[in-house]
Design a protein around this motif. Structure first.
Motif, short mmCIF file in Angstrom:
data_model
loop_
_atom_site.label_atom_id
_atom_site.label_comp_id
_atom_site.label_asym_id
_atom_site.label_seq_id
_atom_site.Cartn_x
_atom_site.Cartn_y
_atom_site.Cartn_z
N PRO A 10 0.71 -1.36 0.06
CA PRO A 10 0.02 0.02 0.00
C PRO A 10 0.91 1.17 -0.06
N GLU A 11 2.13 1.13 0.61
CA GLU A 11 2.94 2.33 0.54
C GLU A 11 3.33 2.87 -0.88
N LEU A 12 3.11 1.88 -1.80
CA LEU A 12 3.59 2.00 -3.15
C LEU A 12 2.19 2.72 -4.16
N LEU A 13 1.25 2.89 -3.42
CA LEU A 13 0.08 3.28 -3.93
C LEU A 13 0.07 4.52 -4.86
N HIS A 14 1.11 5.39 -4.31
CA HIS A 14 0.98 6.84 -5.00
C HIS A 14 1.78 6.67 -6.29
N LEU A 15 2.06 5.51 -6.68
CA LEU A 15 2.50 5.22 -8.09
C LEU A 15 1.48 4.96 -8.91
N VAL A 138 -6.84 -3.92 -14.25
CA VAL A 138 -6.75 -4.37 -12.93
C VAL A 138 -5.59 -4.03 -12.30
N ILE A 139 -5.59 -3.77 -10.80
CA ILE A 139 -4.38 -3.47 -10.10
C ILE A 139 -4.57 -4.53 -8.78
N VAL A 140 -3.74 -5.38 -8.57
CA VAL A 140 -3.57 -6.14 -7.39
C VAL A 140 -3.09 -5.29 -6.32
N VAL A 141 -3.58 -5.06 -5.18
CA VAL A 141 -3.02 -4.46 -4.07
C VAL A 141 -2.60 -5.19 -3.02
N CYS A 142 -1.40 -5.57 -3.00
CA CYS A 142 -0.91 -6.44 -1.91
C CYS A 142 -0.85 -5.83 -0.66
N ALA A 143 -1.40 -6.39 0.39
CA ALA A 143 -1.41 -5.77 1.84
C ALA A 143 0.10 -5.71 2.20
N GLY A 144 0.88 -6.76 2.09
CA GLY A 144 2.29 -6.80 2.55
C GLY A 144 2.13 -6.85 4.22
N TRP A 145 3.27 -6.40 4.84
CA TRP A 145 3.39 -6.37 6.33
C TRP A 145 4.05 -4.96 6.39
N LYS A 146 3.02 -4.17 7.02
CA LYS A 146 3.63 -2.88 7.58
C LYS A 146 4.73 -2.03 6.67
N GLY A 147 4.10 -2.02 5.39
CA GLY A 147 4.61 -1.53 4.12
C GLY A 147 5.70 -2.22 3.23
N ASN A 148 5.83 -3.28 3.88
CA ASN A 148 7.04 -4.32 3.25
C ASN A 148 6.31 -5.25 2.33
#
Ligand code: 3SL
Length: 241
Positions: A10-15, A138-148
């Motif tokens: 999610p930290e990369l969503l701005h891209l 489609v964009i798959v948004v991976c939740a990851g772990w605390k930004g990672n």
């Protein structure tokens, strides 16, 4: 032809430009697998929220409340984030408000999208069929772990890419990377993930059976989709009305 792209955190969503696109939000271990399970066991609506206090306030509206932080059930809530605690009849006919460390955040940060779909291996084919019908990028948004970055959400993105190949273009190398990883892992994802950070974290908390369950494919025919401020199951009878 529509495209499929993968956002590894999610930290990369701005891209990414979400407007006009379909997001598949995924947190395989365990939030989106648990939401899928909740709908399969009769939950009517799910309100994913980011903060614990916000979630707790939903109890005044007659909702069950569910919360997880760092893998553990948060104190004072009705439910945690294990899919098994949603299978005993507790959630049938109920609305649920839920907050988790990463999964609910991935969903809420995707609100600019034309449609948000909650994906998991448990409803993989249902999601694939819906994406083919939608014909949106489609964009798959991976939740990851605390930004990672994490492996399990990436494997799911790869599974989607494999099933959509030929009917969707691959937007860039993120999709290819997810696909190649999935192809390396798909014969035995459980073993492939044994050293992964979150599997190790869950094992330290003595959470063992959830991992194998969350990797089961096509167990449920439910389609959780974001409507205004909540998730509904598009395939539920009440959603058709
Ligand atoms: O991070 C999340 O949103 C959770 O799914 C993590 S856990 O699997 O419940 O630990």
């Amino acid at each position: 032809m529509p495209s499929i792209d993968v956002c590894f955190s999610p930290e990369l969503l701005h891209l990414y430009e979400l407007k006009g696109k379909a997001v598949v939000a995924v947190d395989i271990l365990r939030a989106t697998s648990t939401m899928t399970t909740a709908f399969a066991h009769g939950a009517t609506q799910i309100f994913p929220v980011m903060q614990l206090e916000e979630c707790l306030a939903f109890s005044d509206k007659g909702c069950l409340t569910a919360a997880e932080r760092d893998g553990q059930k948060a104190e004072g809530f009705d439910l945690g984030n294990s899919p098994f605690s949603y299978m005993n009849g507790t959630v049938k006919g109920k609305d649920i408000a839920i907050t988790t460390t990463n999964g609910t955040r991935a969903i809420r940060l995707s609100e600019d999208a034309e449609e948000i779909i909650v994906g998991s291996f448990l409803n993989l084919s249902t999601v694939v069929n819906h994406l083919k019908e939608l014909q949106l990028d489609v964009i798959v948004v991976c939740a990851g772990w605390k930004g990672n970055f994490n492996l399990e959400d990436t494997l799911y993105a790869g599974a989607l890419a494999e099933r959509l190949e030929g009917e969707f273009t691959f937007a860039n190398d993120a999709t290819l990377a997810a696909l190649y990883l999935y192809r390396s892992a798909k014969a035995d994802m459980f073993t492939f993930l044994q050293q992964s950070s979150h599997v190790q974290r869950l094992l330290r908390l003595d959470i063992t059976k959830d991992v194998a369950f969350c990797l089961e494919e096509d167990k449920y025919n439910v389609l959780p989709v974001w409507k205004e401020d909540r998730l509904i199951d598009l395939l539920a009878k009440s959603a058709e009305a």
